[in-house]
Design an enzyme around this catalytic site. Structure first.
Site, short mmCIF file in Angstrom:
data_model
loop_
_atom_site.label_atom_id
_atom_site.label_comp_id
_atom_site.label_asym_id
_atom_site.label_seq_id
_atom_site.Cartn_x
_atom_site.Cartn_y
_atom_site.Cartn_z
N SER A 89 17.11 12.54 -7.88
CA SER A 89 16.42 11.64 -8.82
C SER A 89 17.36 11.12 -9.89
O SER A 89 17.17 10.01 -10.40
CB SER A 89 15.24 12.38 -9.46
N ASP B 52 12.04 14.89 -20.45
CA ASP B 52 11.69 16.11 -19.72
C ASP B 52 12.83 17.12 -19.67
O ASP B 52 12.71 18.16 -19.02
CB ASP B 52 11.26 15.76 -18.29
N HIS C 249 16.07 14.33 -16.91
CA HIS C 249 16.50 12.95 -16.69
C HIS C 249 17.01 12.34 -17.99
O HIS C 249 16.42 12.54 -19.05
CB HIS C 249 15.33 12.12 -16.12
#
Length: 923
Positions: A235, A396, A399
């Site tokens: 991600s 979070d 990221h």
């Protein structure tokens, strides 16, 4: 007990250095001229009557510049008094011993600050032995005498010459250190871009040692045309993929399944960018063998077995990556740190300790994947440094914020595209540009000049020894031989070109050879205003009495040029153009230089009536010599140094306007007032022509697109930049000419009171004009600070800039006490302002003014001090070289002058031919 000062040397002028005028107010030490009075005048000396005050931007070659013969013999630099344009005797000129070492006059303000002001015990006290003996008593006289002797002692050891020697030694040592560092660490700036850097401010990343270009959409498409790029990973790599694609297409949205492949294609540029979802380094990734690789600690719960398996997978895939890297660019992205306090419960196993272990494994395996050679797989470790500074802003804890992703994406774009598009302000990953044919010929010329001068020096060394100073055993002082061998023109030429060759080598090393480092500018209010306050304090502290008290007298115009140039330098190095109010006020300073151009040249032609070719050649050589040399050495077009073409063209416009029939000068107009009307008609016609060209861009471009004018005024293939620069200050030179006409007319009719300490007009009129001037000055500043954008401000600037310029002149000159003093600190810089403005492009700033030259990495303050010291010494030396060459190359004899003009025309024709050949070879 009284202490009598030592008698002056026999050759000193037999007059008291303290004049009756000096007793009217505070007196500061005036430097004396050294060397023969007839040789103390540099090029384009202005008259004491103010005919030529505020002339071309560069002013004089230097404050206290002597001839080449004086400098060669170590006489010291003559500080000039008001003299004639042809070179008359300088005021206060004395024997060489009086100079107390070369450059006494040039460093006078600095020495005064080191020693402090001498005690004043009576109104006429002055820091000279004779004045002290006349009006001071006891310890005060001794203090004044100690001040004078101490000042001379410092001047003897710390002069302009010694400062330049120190600058030369510093430049050589720094060059050697940087060369050794390049050889030890490697010469690839891409490695620095990928691995190191720091934040200058919010969202502004500065790679170590090089500059990063901010790519626009059109540039990115042009660079990546017909390319296929793949991002492989988890991600975080997906975030990097999105940021990279948004450089190509800012409208691209982050949509689609997060755990699947995401394609992107721009058909207009045939650019294809894919994201391939592979959160682990495993067999599936091995089958892909694309550009990017990544992994996931979360899937294996951070176990040691997973780390061992990861090492095995990296080991198996490393040879394939190396093979792929031989035909493609392969980058391995190190895993970014996390902010553990913000991680959710199902991500708590992801710790920075485990991330470091994985990163160390990847680095060790990839670097050891090839034997006896460097790995072709590049490690993208800079994202880790960026994340360390910004991960606290994460939502979070895992990221990165969008700004950090954009920075990493822009770094990737620089890594690939800088070597393709070669942007000026993107020095990272750019190879050194190859030498052109013209540059090679210039290098040969300067090398031959150095060899020739060395041969000449060896041959004449014995003759020079005979003229060495001999020591008087009785007095212990050095005396010059009465007879001195005159310096030949050939020696001056060889010596000047030898020194110029060394200086040009430094220019090339700073801004073309990739030897020294470069960094981007970053504007903060403190980086601009704190240095401004500092130089303002210095300028006010070092003040002297003017030799004359006329409006815009010589010292005042030098002071004006000096402080404006210093402000412009600070503006450039701080990147203050991004702050609109500062930008608008700097635009007024540039306009003020052009105003002085109009004022000074008009005054000279109007009073002197000298329209001879010698005068024209003097001015054109003074303005253009350095720029022409830099165009050759640095491979830059003439229009790149935009201000010099601007003042050159305006000088020719002024000359043609006044020289064309009927030639109207002050002497002729005084006999018949109708000639004044004729001159006003000439000025009106000039204004009409300016308006026509300003609002007829097509006609302007047609004129300057004609060959060979196009070779001088084109930039990037067109003359738009020249039209923009010319139009921005199109009226201010005319305003300067008109102001000179009005001022000289009032002066001729004795309407002005220009005596020492007297207001310019009667008290009522002076107070009224001062009030109007202050209000106008502040009104302009308020307007400039309230502009919405540069385009709106630039549109009104040509018409309103004269308001603040004239307001400043009136504020500076209406009060008699303000007109009677000037800042010697600012005036010193004003005399070399042209050289300072041009030299900053390559040896103070970098990347053609887009960045900052870094001589001392890791210490910005020390770097600015060292680079500024070398920069100022170089500018001063170039000013002297220009003066020496002008004296040799521009004779007063018209026959000789025309022969040299023919040679000059032939030189430029050859230069144009070689330039055309180079342009064709680059296509």
């Amino acid at each position: 007990m009284s202490v009598q000062p030592p008698p002056p040397p026999p050759s000193t002028a037999a007059r008291d250095p303290v004049t009756p005028e000096a007793c009217r107010g505070p007196v500061t030490p005036e430097p004396r001229a050294s060397g023969p009075p007839s040789q103390a005048q540099p090029l384009l000396r202005q008259e004491a009557t103010g005919e030529e005050e505020g002339e071309e931007t560069g002013g004089q070659a230097a404050w206290g510049t002597g001839t080449a013969e004086q400098r060669r013999r170590g006489w010291g630099e003559a500080d000039e008094g008001p003299g004639k344009a042809g070179g008359t005797e300088a005021e206060g000129s004395g024997s060489p011993e009086d100079g107390a070492g070369e450059g006494q006059g040039s460093w006078q303000p600095l020495v005064g600050g080191l020693l402090g002001r001498p005690p004043r015990c009576c109104p006429c006290a002055a820091p000279l032995p004779r004045s002290a003996a006349h009006c001071c008593h006891g310890g005060t006289k001794m203090a004044a005498l100690a001040y004078t002797l101490g000042k001379r002692e410092i001047n003897h050891y710390f002069s302009v010459r010694s400062a330049k020697v120190l600058a030369l030694v510093a430049a050589l040592l720094l060059a050697a250190c940087h060369l050794a560092s390049r050889r030890y660490r490697g010469n690839d700036s891409c490695e620095y871009l990928l691995s190191s850097g720091r934040f200058l401010g919010e969202k502004v990343w500065q790679p170590h040692s090089c500059m990063m270009h901010k790519y626009k959409m059109s540039e990115a498409k042009n660079c990546l045309v017909d390319k296929h790029i793949a991002f492989i990973g988890d991600s975080r790599i997906r975030q990097l993929f999105y940021s990279f694609v948004k450089i190509i297409n800012p409208q691209f949205k982050e949509e689609g399944n997060k755990h699947e492949n995401i394609p992107f294609q721009d058909k207009t540029a045939s650019v294809k960018v894919d994201f391939l979802w592979h959160p682990e380094v495993n067999g599936s990734m091995k089958q892909c063998i694309k550009v990017w690789t990544e992994w996931s600690i979360k899937i294996h719960n951070g176990s040691d077995e997973a780390l061992s398996q990861y090492k095995m997978n990296i080991t198996s895939i490393a040879p394939l990556l190396e093979k792929l890297a031989k035909t493609s660019d392969v980058y391995w992205v190190l895993q970014d740190p996390v902010y553990e306090d913000l991680l959710s419960e199902n991500r708590k196993m992801i710790t920075n300790e485990k991330i470091d272990a994985y990163n160390e494994a990847a680095v060790s395996i990839l670097n050891s994947s090839t034997r006896n050679s460097k790995s072709n797989v590049k490690l993208f470790s800079v994202s880790k440094l960026i994340a360390q500074e910004t991960i606290m802003e994460s939502l979070d804890g895992l990221h990165l914020p969008e700004s950090s992703r954009e920075t990493s994406a822009m770094i990737l774009m620089n890594v690939y595209c800088n070597k393709v598009l070669k942007p000026v302000d993107g020095s990272c990953c750019q190879p050194r540009p190859p030498l052109t044919l013209i540059q090679k010929l210039a290098a040969c010329f300067f090398s031959l000049s150095m060899v020739g001068y060395l041969i000449f020096y060896v041959i004449h060394r014995n003759a020079h020894r005979k003229n060495k100073p001999c020591t008087d055993l009785e007095s212990g002082e050095e005396k010059k031989n009465i007879l001195n061998t005159p310096v030949s023109s050939l020696e001056i030429l060889l010596q000047s070109f030898c020194k110029l060759g060394l200086i040009m080598a430094y220019f090339y090393m700073c801004d073309r050879a990739n030897l020294f480092m470069k960094e981007n500018k970053f504007y903060t209010h403190s980086s601009f205003f704190i240095p401004i306050i500092y130089i303002l304090v210095l300028g006010v502290f070092y003040n002297e009495n003017t030799k004359e008290t006329k409006v815009l007298n010589r010292e005042q115009t030098d002071e004006w040029k000096g402080w404006m140039q210093l402000v412009i330098l600070i503006y450039h190095i701080s990147g203050a153009s991004t702050f609109l109010p500062v930008y608008m006020h700097i635009r007024v300073l540039v306009a003020a230089y052009l105003f002085q151009t109009g004022y000074g040249h008009f005054s000279y032609f109007w009073i002197k009536g000298d329209f001879g070719i010698h005068r024209v050649c003097q001015v054109l050589f003074r303005l253009n010599f350095l720029v022409v040399v830099l165009c050759i050495v640095m491979d830059r077009p003439y229009q790149f140094y935009y201000f010099v073409p601007l003042v050159t063209v305006w000088f020719m416009v002024i000359y043609v306007t006044l020289a064309l029939w009927p030639q109207i000068i002050q002497k002729k107009a005084n006999g018949n007032c109708l000639w004044h009307l004729g001159l006003l008609l000439k000025l009106a016609f000039l204004l009409l022509c300016i308006c026509f060209l300003a609002y007829s861009q097509g006609a302007f471009e047609k004129i300057f697109s004609l060959w060979p004018l196009s070779k001088c005024f084109e930039l990037n293939g067109n003359v738009y930049e020249w039209w923009f620069r010319w139009r921005l200050d199109r009226y201010v030179v005319f305003h300067g000419m008109l102001f000179a006409f009005i001022y000289l007319a009032l002066q001729r009719r004795q309407i002005l009171s220009e005596g020492k300490g007297e207001p310019l007009f009667s008290n009522k009129i002076s107070n009224f004009l001062l009030f109007i001037s202050v209000v106008s000055f502040l009104t302009y500043s308020i307007w400039a600070s309230s502009c919405k954008n540069k385009a709106q401000c630039n549109e009104l600037h040509p018409s309103v800039s004269v308001v603040q310029i004239v307001a400043f002149i009136l504020i500076r000159n209406i009060p008699g006490y303000a007109r009677s003093v000037y800042s010697s600190f600012f005036a010193w810089f004003g005399k070399i302002s042209l050289e300072l403005f041009i030299c900053q492009y390559h040896i103070w700033l970098a990347a053609d003014t887009r960045g900052i030259l870094v001589l001392i990495p890791g210490n910005p303050t020390l770097n600015i001090i060292i680079s500024t010291f070398i920069f100022v010494c170089v500018a001063h030396e170039i000013s002297q070289i220009t003066t020496d060459l002008a004296q040799v190359l521009i004779p007063k004899d018209n026959a000789s002058l025309f022969r040299r003009l023919a040679c000059t025309v032939a030189f430029f024709c050859g230069l144009l031919i070689l330039s055309s050949i180079q342009d064709k070879s680059r296509l």
